[in-house]
Design a protein around this motif. Structure first.
Motif, PDB file in Angstrom:
ATOM      1  N   GLN A   1     -62.617  32.632 -23.776  1.00 53.28           N
ATOM      2  CA  GLN A   1     -62.380  33.688 -24.750  1.00 53.28           C
ATOM      3  C   GLN A   1     -60.939  33.778 -25.234  1.00 53.28           C
ATOM      4  O   GLN A   1     -60.687  34.446 -26.236  1.00 53.28           O
ATOM      5  N   CYS A   2     -59.992  33.119 -24.567  1.00 55.75           N
ATOM      6  CA  CYS A   2     -58.587  33.317 -24.936  1.00 55.75           C
ATOM      7  C   CYS A   2     -57.944  32.099 -25.590  1.00 55.75           C
ATOM      8  O   CYS A   2     -56.953  32.239 -26.301  1.00 55.75           O
TER       9      CYS A   2
ATOM     10  N   LYS B   1     -54.636  28.233 -17.613  1.00 53.08           N
ATOM     11  CA  LYS B   1     -55.879  28.942 -17.302  1.00 53.08           C
ATOM     12  C   LYS B   1     -55.620  30.405 -17.626  1.00 53.08           C
ATOM     13  O   LYS B   1     -54.803  31.057 -16.998  1.00 53.08           O
ATOM     14  N   GLY B   2     -56.302  30.891 -18.646  1.00 53.17           N
ATOM     15  CA  GLY B   2     -56.137  32.284 -19.050  1.00 53.17           C
ATOM     16  C   GLY B   2     -57.287  33.112 -18.522  1.00 53.17           C
ATOM     17  O   GLY B   2     -57.240  33.654 -17.426  1.00 53.17           O
ATOM     18  N   CYS B   3     -58.353  33.177 -19.284  1.00 52.20           N
ATOM     19  CA  CYS B   3     -59.487  34.028 -18.929  1.00 52.20           C
ATOM     20  C   CYS B   3     -60.528  33.291 -18.094  1.00 52.20           C
ATOM     21  O   CYS B   3     -61.315  33.922 -17.410  1.00 52.20           O
ATOM     22  N   ASP B   4     -60.559  31.957 -18.168  1.00 46.79           N
ATOM     23  CA  ASP B   4     -61.549  31.131 -17.483  1.00 46.79           C
ATOM     24  C   ASP B   4     -62.977  31.410 -17.964  1.00 46.79           C
ATOM     25  O   ASP B   4     -63.933  31.140 -17.257  1.00 46.79           O
ATOM     26  N   HIS B   5     -63.084  31.967 -19.189  1.00 47.34           N
ATOM     27  CA  HIS B   5     -64.388  32.271 -19.776  1.00 47.34           C
ATOM     28  C   HIS B   5     -64.495  31.787 -21.217  1.00 47.34           C
ATOM     29  O   HIS B   5     -65.450  32.142 -21.919  1.00 47.34           O
TER      30      HIS B   5
ATOM     31  N   ARG C   1     -51.064  37.490 -26.286  1.00 45.72           N
ATOM     32  CA  ARG C   1     -50.891  38.865 -25.821  1.00 45.72           C
ATOM     33  C   ARG C   1     -49.563  39.457 -26.263  1.00 45.72           C
ATOM     34  O   ARG C   1     -49.399  40.665 -26.318  1.00 45.72           O
TER      35      ARG C   1
ATOM     36  N   CYS D   1     -49.455  31.166 -23.913  1.00 47.12           N
ATOM     37  CA  CYS D   1     -50.528  30.683 -24.786  1.00 47.12           C
ATOM     38  C   CYS D   1     -50.090  29.527 -25.667  1.00 47.12           C
ATOM     39  O   CYS D   1     -50.921  28.884 -26.311  1.00 47.12           O
TER      40      CYS D   1
END
Length: 172
Positions: free
Chosen positions: A41-42, A35-39, A147, A99
């Protein structure tokens, strides 16, 4: 209602609001998917559903009744990694590694897209074959962020896998 995860059938969660990402991580304890951005986008949460890569944070588990989901755990093991996983190690296509599972799932599906001749925005000729050029790989992987900035190594690992050789095999 069931979903196949890495070849094993699982009942879908009772709460229809559960994302596929949370189902994988919390209910099935498949923590390779991050779970990175939860949107969306990543790309850290990328998994393969019925051969297509998706962001698992943007879809509800209940939407995948009867689907085949492949996570990083389904692509290879520490004892028997996939060719792409081997190439990521050989090319140091990771740094912190957060990632990496999403990168490898996305790249696995992306290589199938190229093999099937699906064009992208970077494809020069929509009528001809599609090749795994650096530009093509970068365009197709643009939804997966790193990142640490290991992009050159990630592209090299994918390019090598697309060519069907590994650095170790080439040196032998």
């Amino acid at each position: 209602m069931t979903v196949s995860i890495n070849g094993t059938a699982h009942p879908l969660p009772g709460d229809p609001r559960t994302t596929l990402l949370d189902f994988l991580r919390h209910d099935l304890h498949l923590t390779g998917t991050k779970k990175g951005c939860d949107h969306g986008q990543c790309g850290a949460c990328t998994v393969i559903v019925n051969g297509m890569r998706i962001n698992s944070c943007l879809t509800l588990a209940a939407m995948h009744d009867g689907d085949e989901v492949t996570t990083i755990e389904g692509l290879g093991t520490p004892d028997d990694p996939s060719a792409l996983q081997k190439a990521f190690v050989e090319h140091d296509g990771y740094q912190c590694g957060y990632c990496t599972p999403g990168q490898i799932c996305a790249a696995t599906a992306m290589l199938e897209e190229i093999a099937n001749g699906w064009p992208s925005d970077a494809t020069g000729d929509l009528e001809g074959s599609v090749d795994a050029t650096d530009e093509e790989i970068r365009e197709r992987m643009s939804g997966n962020l790193c990142r640490c900035g290991a992009y050159a190594n990630i592209v090299a690992a994918i390019r090598e896998t697309a060519a069907g050789t590994s650095a170790k095999e080439g040196a032998a």
